[in-house]
Write a protein that holds these residues in place. Structure first.
Motif, short mmCIF file in Angstrom:
data_model
loop_
_atom_site.label_atom_id
_atom_site.label_comp_id
_atom_site.label_asym_id
_atom_site.label_seq_id
_atom_site.Cartn_x
_atom_site.Cartn_y
_atom_site.Cartn_z
N CYS A 72 0.87 -1.18 0.00
CA CYS A 72 0.00 0.00 0.00
C CYS A 72 0.91 1.23 0.00
N PRO A 73 1.41 1.63 -1.17
CA PRO A 73 2.45 2.65 -1.25
C PRO A 73 2.05 4.01 -0.69
N SER A 74 0.75 4.32 -0.64
CA SER A 74 0.36 5.63 -0.11
C SER A 74 0.20 5.62 1.40
N LEU A 75 0.45 4.47 2.06
CA LEU A 75 0.28 4.34 3.51
C LEU A 75 1.49 4.90 4.23
N PRO A 77 2.94 6.21 8.29
CA PRO A 77 2.66 6.02 9.72
C PRO A 77 1.78 7.09 10.37
N ASP A 78 1.70 8.26 9.81
CA ASP A 78 0.89 9.32 10.41
C ASP A 78 -0.52 9.42 9.80
N ASP A 79 -0.85 8.52 8.88
CA ASP A 79 -2.16 8.56 8.21
C ASP A 79 -3.29 8.13 9.14
N ILE A 80 -4.48 8.50 8.75
CA ILE A 80 -5.72 8.04 9.37
C ILE A 80 -6.29 6.99 8.43
N LEU A 81 -6.74 5.85 8.97
CA LEU A 81 -7.34 4.82 8.12
C LEU A 81 -8.85 4.96 8.12
N VAL A 82 -9.42 4.94 6.92
CA VAL A 82 -10.87 4.92 6.76
C VAL A 82 -11.20 3.52 6.24
N VAL A 83 -11.80 2.71 7.13
CA VAL A 83 -12.06 1.30 6.83
C VAL A 83 -13.51 1.13 6.41
N GLU A 84 -13.73 0.38 5.34
CA GLU A 84 -15.08 0.07 4.89
C GLU A 84 -15.54 -1.19 5.60
N LEU A 85 -16.31 -1.02 6.68
CA LEU A 85 -16.82 -2.15 7.45
C LEU A 85 -18.09 -2.70 6.83
N ASP A 94 -10.93 -6.91 3.14
CA ASP A 94 -11.70 -5.67 3.32
C ASP A 94 -10.84 -4.49 2.88
N MET A 95 -11.50 -3.48 2.36
CA MET A 95 -10.80 -2.32 1.81
C MET A 95 -10.71 -1.19 2.84
N PHE A 96 -9.65 -0.41 2.71
CA PHE A 96 -9.49 0.81 3.49
C PHE A 96 -8.72 1.82 2.65
N ARG A 97 -8.81 3.06 3.07
CA ARG A 97 -8.04 4.13 2.42
C ARG A 97 -7.27 4.89 3.48
N PRO A 98 -5.99 5.12 3.26
CA PRO A 98 -5.25 6.00 4.16
C PRO A 98 -5.57 7.45 3.79
N VAL A 99 -5.74 8.29 4.80
CA VAL A 99 -6.00 9.70 4.58
C VAL A 99 -4.89 10.49 5.25
N ASP A 100 -4.25 11.36 4.50
CA ASP A 100 -3.19 12.20 5.03
C ASP A 100 -3.75 13.11 6.11
N ARG A 101 -3.16 13.06 7.29
CA ARG A 101 -3.65 13.82 8.44
C ARG A 101 -3.62 15.33 8.20
N GLY A 102 -2.62 15.81 7.50
CA GLY A 102 -2.49 17.24 7.27
C GLY A 102 -3.39 17.78 6.17
N SER A 103 -3.34 17.15 5.01
CA SER A 103 -4.09 17.65 3.86
C SER A 103 -5.49 17.05 3.75
N GLN A 104 -5.73 15.95 4.45
CA GLN A 104 -6.98 15.21 4.40
C GLN A 104 -7.28 14.65 3.01
N ILE A 105 -6.23 14.45 2.24
CA ILE A 105 -6.37 13.86 0.91
C ILE A 105 -6.26 12.35 1.04
N PRO A 106 -7.29 11.61 0.56
CA PRO A 106 -7.23 10.14 0.66
C PRO A 106 -6.27 9.54 -0.35
N GLY A 107 -5.65 8.44 0.07
CA GLY A 107 -4.78 7.69 -0.82
C GLY A 107 -5.57 6.61 -1.54
N ALA A 108 -4.85 5.75 -2.22
CA ALA A 108 -5.46 4.65 -2.97
C ALA A 108 -6.05 3.62 -2.02
N TYR A 109 -7.02 2.84 -2.52
CA TYR A 109 -7.59 1.75 -1.73
C TYR A 109 -6.55 0.67 -1.51
#
Length: 121
Positions: A72-75, A77-85, A94-109
């Motif tokens: 998961c190259p966009s992951l 250590p400081d990211d927030i995980l948004v998990v699809e439960l 199960d899929m999740f997306r890392p979200v950059d804590r500063g910019s709030q831009i989501p990464g790839a699934y």
């Protein structure tokens, strides 16, 4: 320019830090049988993102290691995980997306792998 760190040196430093963090988290623990799912109530403390392919959750005495289904190259250590439960569990694939804590831009699934419990001997 002499103070700049090369990309290779930065990568090596990040890998060493990830291995150190993983070693500290699992020190004195023994791996149990991998499981396909983890109850969302078991993942009370986490996630701790180690690197682009390893995430830890804590549940009291246990540390659950998840080696992701793929890199998961966009992951970060400081990211927030948004998990699809889908229910009350986090499961393999199960899929999740890392979200950059500063910019709030989501990464790839990305996809979870199996969850391996580690307990103190």
């Amino acid at each position: 320019m002499a103070g700049c760190t090369s990309s290779a040196e930065l990568q090596t430093s990040r890998e060493a830090e990830a291995q150190r963090d993983l070693g500290e988290a699992l020190k004195g623990r023994v791996a149990g049988k991998p499981q396909n799912c983890l109850s969302s109530s078991q993942s009370t403390n986490g996630p701790q993102i180690i690197d682009a392919h390893t995430i830890l959750y804590r549940d009291g005495r246990r540390v659950w290691r998840n080696d992701l289904a793929g890199n998961c190259p966009s992951l970060d250590p400081d990211d927030i995980l948004v998990v699809e439960l889908h229910g009350s569990q986090i499961c393999k694939n199960d899929m999740f997306r890392p979200v950059d804590r500063g910019s709030q831009i989501p990464g790839a699934y990305c996809r979870f792998g199996q969850f391996t419990p580690y307990v103190k001997e």
